[in-house]
Design a protein around this motif. Structure first.
Motif, PDB file in Angstrom:
ATOM      1  N   LYS A  30       1.068  -1.296   0.292  1.00  0.00           N
ATOM      2  CA  LYS A  30       0.424   0.013  -0.238  1.00  0.00           C
ATOM      3  C   LYS A  30       0.804   0.983   0.261  1.00  0.00           C
ATOM      4  O   LYS A  30       1.506   1.461   1.072  1.00  0.00           O
ATOM      5  CB  LYS A  30      -0.855   0.358   1.310  1.00  0.00           C
ATOM      6  N   ARG A  67       7.132   5.128   8.016  1.00  0.00           N
ATOM      7  CA  ARG A  67       6.637   6.000   7.218  1.00  0.00           C
ATOM      8  C   ARG A  67       5.410   6.605   8.069  1.00  0.00           C
ATOM      9  O   ARG A  67       4.493   7.339   8.334  1.00  0.00           O
ATOM     10  CB  ARG A  67       5.639   5.496   5.967  1.00  0.00           C
ATOM     11  N   ASP A 127       1.407   4.825  13.012  1.00  0.00           N
ATOM     12  CA  ASP A 127       2.029   3.840  12.123  1.00  0.00           C
ATOM     13  C   ASP A 127       1.636   4.283  10.435  1.00  0.00           C
ATOM     14  O   ASP A 127       0.243   4.897  11.039  1.00  0.00           O
ATOM     15  CB  ASP A 127       2.381   2.465  11.886  1.00  0.00           C
ATOM     16  N   ASP A 128       1.631   4.433   9.862  1.00  0.00           N
ATOM     17  CA  ASP A 128       1.389   4.011   8.282  1.00  0.00           C
ATOM     18  C   ASP A 128       0.350   3.125   7.813  1.00  0.00           C
ATOM     19  O   ASP A 128      -1.189   3.042   7.741  1.00  0.00           O
ATOM     20  CB  ASP A 128       2.053   4.403   7.390  1.00  0.00           C
ATOM     21  N   THR A 132       0.386  -7.120   9.745  1.00  0.00           N
ATOM     22  CA  THR A 132      -0.235  -8.815  11.122  1.00  0.00           C
ATOM     23  C   THR A 132       0.051  -8.061  12.088  1.00  0.00           C
ATOM     24  O   THR A 132      -0.233  -8.758  12.934  1.00  0.00           O
ATOM     25  CB  THR A 132       0.818  -9.407  10.679  1.00  0.00           C
ATOM     26  N   GLY A 133       0.316  -7.043  12.100  1.00  0.00           N
ATOM     27  CA  GLY A 133       0.276  -6.397  13.485  1.00  0.00           C
ATOM     28  C   GLY A 133       1.550  -6.318  14.660  1.00  0.00           C
ATOM     29  O   GLY A 133       1.537  -6.158  15.954  1.00  0.00           O
ATOM     30  N   THR A 135       4.409  -5.246  14.238  1.00  0.00           N
ATOM     31  CA  THR A 135       5.650  -3.692  14.461  1.00  0.00           C
ATOM     32  C   THR A 135       4.088  -2.690  15.710  1.00  0.00           C
ATOM     33  O   THR A 135       5.670  -2.674  16.538  1.00  0.00           O
ATOM     34  CB  THR A 135       5.831  -2.924  13.260  1.00  0.00           C
TER      35      THR A 135
END
Ligand code: AMP
Length: 179
Positions: A30, A67, A127-128, A132-133, A135
């Motif tokens: 994305k 990002r 976060d941008d 999967t979650g 991070t």
């Protein structure tokens, strides 16, 4: 909420560019750079966040490398509150807390400066993209190690089928748009 929020979100969503097989086969990346490149769209994105958070008594924003920095720093500026960084290992110059997490292939370590959050501080993590979650979970772990209270976590975009939200436990999760 501003009256045009729904159409603003639709405009933003239409501007996210899908890049198939980047950075590896099977991933649809994305790409949010078309939003950054357009002053009106970037401002709309930040307005969605600032409308939501201006009355939630957030005391510090935590931004995720790289990002996430872009949205988080603009939001912190608008809200007039400080910004703390979650960075990949080896980038931060002062003493750090660290946590490791698994990626699809291999693992990653992220860090925060030990003085970047005060005990009990009400924190929003930004976060941008929620995939999967992993991070965001690591970022929440770091804020926890420093004694901060994660009030909410916020993403510009959420990739729903990856079910990252479920990895994040009970913390409220906001995404400006879902794919
Ligand atoms: P995850 O830990 O799987 O939730 O991945 C989230 C992090 O990786 C975010 O910082 C995103 O910038 C990036 N990311 C993962 N998957 C994508 C994707 N399909 N498109 C854009 N960014 C992604």
């Amino acid at each position: 909420m501003i009256p045009t929020m729904h159409s603003a979100t639709a405009r933003l969503k239409a501007s996210v560019r899908d890049i198939p097989d980047f950075p590896q086969p099977g991933i649809i990346f994305k790409d949010i750079t078309p939003i950054l490149q357009d002053g009106q769209l970037f401002r709309l994105a930040i307005t969605i966040f600032s409308e939501r958070y201006q009355r939630k008594n957030i005391e510090q924003i935590v931004a995720i490398d790289a990002r996430g920095f872009l949205f988080a720093s603009a939001l912190a500026y608008v809200l007039g509150i400080g910004l703390s960084l979650v960075r990949k290992k080896g980038k931060l110059p002062y003493k750090t807390v660290q946590t490791a997490y698994d990626l699809e292939y291999g693992s990653n370590t992220v860090e925060m400066h030990i003085d970047s959050i005060k005990k009990g501080q009400r924190v929003l993590i930004v976060d941008d993209v929620l995939a999967t979650g992993g991070t965001m979970k690591a970022a929440m772990d770091l804020v926890g190690q420093l004694g901060g209270e994660v009030v909410e976590v916020a993403f510009f975009a959420e990739i729903e089928f990856l079910q990252g939200r479920e990895k994040l436990g009970k913390v409220p999760v906001f995404s400006a748009m879902k794919f």
